[in-house]
Design a protein around this motif. Structure first.
Motif, PDB file in Angstrom:
ATOM      1  N   HIS A  86       8.035   9.160   3.970  1.00 12.65           N
ATOM      2  CA  HIS A  86       8.340   9.924   2.808  1.00 12.65           C
ATOM      3  C   HIS A  86       7.270  10.105   1.987  1.00 12.65           C
ATOM      4  N   ASN A  87       6.199   9.204   2.271  1.00  9.30           N
ATOM      5  CA  ASN A  87       4.889   9.642   1.463  1.00  9.30           C
ATOM      6  C   ASN A  87       4.376  11.006   2.056  1.00  9.30           C
ATOM      7  N   GLY A  88       4.628  11.525   3.201  1.00  3.43           N
ATOM      8  CA  GLY A  88       4.126  12.572   3.587  1.00  3.43           C
ATOM      9  C   GLY A  88       4.820  13.740   2.777  1.00  3.43           C
ATOM     10  N   HIS A  89       6.237  13.522   2.571  1.00  2.00           N
ATOM     11  CA  HIS A  89       7.147  14.430   1.634  1.00  2.00           C
ATOM     12  C   HIS A  89       6.414  14.483   0.252  1.00  2.00           C
ATOM     13  N   ALA A  90       6.140  13.234  -0.236  1.00  3.31           N
ATOM     14  CA  ALA A  90       5.396  12.976  -1.591  1.00  3.31           C
ATOM     15  C   ALA A  90       4.156  13.896  -1.727  1.00  3.31           C
ATOM     16  N   ASP A  91       3.311  13.910  -0.718  1.00  2.00           N
ATOM     17  CA  ASP A  91       2.096  14.594  -0.597  1.00  2.00           C
ATOM     18  C   ASP A  91       2.201  16.074  -0.794  1.00  2.00           C
ATOM     19  N   LEU A  92       3.366  16.764  -0.058  1.00  2.00           N
ATOM     20  CA  LEU A  92       3.619  17.973  -0.174  1.00  2.00           C
ATOM     21  C   LEU A  92       4.344  18.396  -1.612  1.00  2.00           C
ATOM     22  N   LEU A  93       5.321  17.562  -2.173  1.00  5.46           N
ATOM     23  CA  LEU A  93       5.879  17.772  -3.396  1.00  5.46           C
ATOM     24  C   LEU A  93       4.781  17.762  -4.550  1.00  5.46           C
ATOM     25  N   ARG A  94       3.740  16.592  -4.540  1.00  5.04           N
ATOM     26  CA  ARG A  94       2.663  16.798  -5.501  1.00  5.04           C
ATOM     27  C   ARG A  94       1.868  17.865  -5.729  1.00  5.04           C
ATOM     28  N   TYR A 149       0.702  -1.120  -0.070  1.00  2.00           N
ATOM     29  CA  TYR A 149      -0.068  -0.065   0.133  1.00  2.00           C
ATOM     30  C   TYR A 149       0.731   1.296  -0.018  1.00  2.00           C
ATOM     31  N   HIS A 150       1.624   1.374   0.878  1.00  2.00           N
ATOM     32  CA  HIS A 150       2.808   2.461   0.740  1.00  2.00           C
ATOM     33  C   HIS A 150       3.657   2.492  -0.304  1.00  2.00           C
ATOM     34  N   ARG A 151       4.115   1.583  -0.910  1.00  2.00           N
ATOM     35  CA  ARG A 151       4.903   1.544  -2.313  1.00  2.00           C
ATOM     36  C   ARG A 151       3.872   2.284  -3.356  1.00  2.00           C
ATOM     37  N   GLN A 152       2.712   1.664  -3.346  1.00  2.00           N
ATOM     38  CA  GLN A 152       1.711   2.124  -4.378  1.00  2.00           C
ATOM     39  C   GLN A 152       1.356   3.767  -4.090  1.00  2.00           C
ATOM     40  N   THR A 153       1.331   4.273  -2.788  1.00  2.00           N
ATOM     41  CA  THR A 153       0.965   5.338  -2.497  1.00  2.00           C
ATOM     42  C   THR A 153       2.256   6.297  -3.195  1.00  2.00           C
ATOM     43  N   LEU A 154       3.307   6.026  -2.944  1.00  2.00           N
ATOM     44  CA  LEU A 154       4.289   6.641  -3.570  1.00  2.00           C
ATOM     45  C   LEU A 154       4.063   6.804  -5.133  1.00  2.00           C
ATOM     46  N   LEU A 155       3.863   5.360  -5.841  1.00  2.00           N
ATOM     47  CA  LEU A 155       3.710   5.674  -7.117  1.00  2.00           C
ATOM     48  C   LEU A 155       2.452   6.456  -7.338  1.00  2.00           C
TER      49      LEU A 155
END
Length: 173
Positions: free
Chosen positions: A156-164, A29-35
């Motif tokens: 890192h998915n928290g970082h990805a949220d902000l980046l996106r 789930y977390h891998r797919q969240t990043l993707l």
């Protein structure tokens, strides 16, 4: 036509499941969240450093998490000879600093291939199975590694949220 990161199917983990199944589902789930955070973006967008002065990018996160899984599972738990791909002692942040839109599609494909290798390396191993982590001289079981990987992705998915959100305004899961 310009390449964009592909869409991802991201099913929720089961609400009740045996421990091993739950850990594998949450990691997936977390891998797919990043993707999912990368999906639909161009190679250039995946390399945008959206929060200066940080060098974090979505592609950098993909590359970093490839290194994390490689280190803990392939080099560590499985004992395979898998040196770092993107960083070195002379370039400790190469996974983040050296992103290149020209390599984005290949970096993503390499990440996905490595995940398949990681999953194969732990298949059939008991969660209580231990390996000796050389750099820390610690015995670490597979359960701890799964939990650590889930924690690493969640952070890192928290970082990805902000980046996106900064790249194109997309928010949410």
């Amino acid at each position: 036509m310009t390449w964009t990161a592909p869409a991802v199917d991201r099913p929720d983990p089961d609400y009740t499941a045996p421990e091993r199944t739950a850990l594998q589902q949450w990691l997936r789930y977390h891998r797919q969240t990043l993707l999912t955070k990368c999906a639909g973006l161009s190679a250039e967008q995946l390399c945008e450093r959206a929060v200066p002065p940080s060098t974090l990018t979505l592609l950098g996160l993909v590359r970093h998490l490839r290194e994390v899984e490689r280190s803990w599972i392939l080099s560590g738990f499985a004992g395979l000879d898998r040196p770092s791909v993107y960083w070195s002692a002379d370039n400790p942040d190469g996974d983040f600093d050296d992103v290149d839109p020209a390599h984005a599609e290949q970096d993503l494909a390499d990440y996905l291939a490595e995940l398949a290798e990681v999953d194969a390396a732990v298949a059939g191993h008991d969660l209580d199975e231990v390996y000796l982590a050389k750099r820390k001289d610690l015995s670490i079981d597979l359960r701890w590694i799964f939990i650590h990987l889930i924690e690493e992705y969640a952070r890192h998915n928290g970082h990805a949220d902000l980046l996106r959100q900064r790249i194109d305004g997309a928010v949410g899961e």
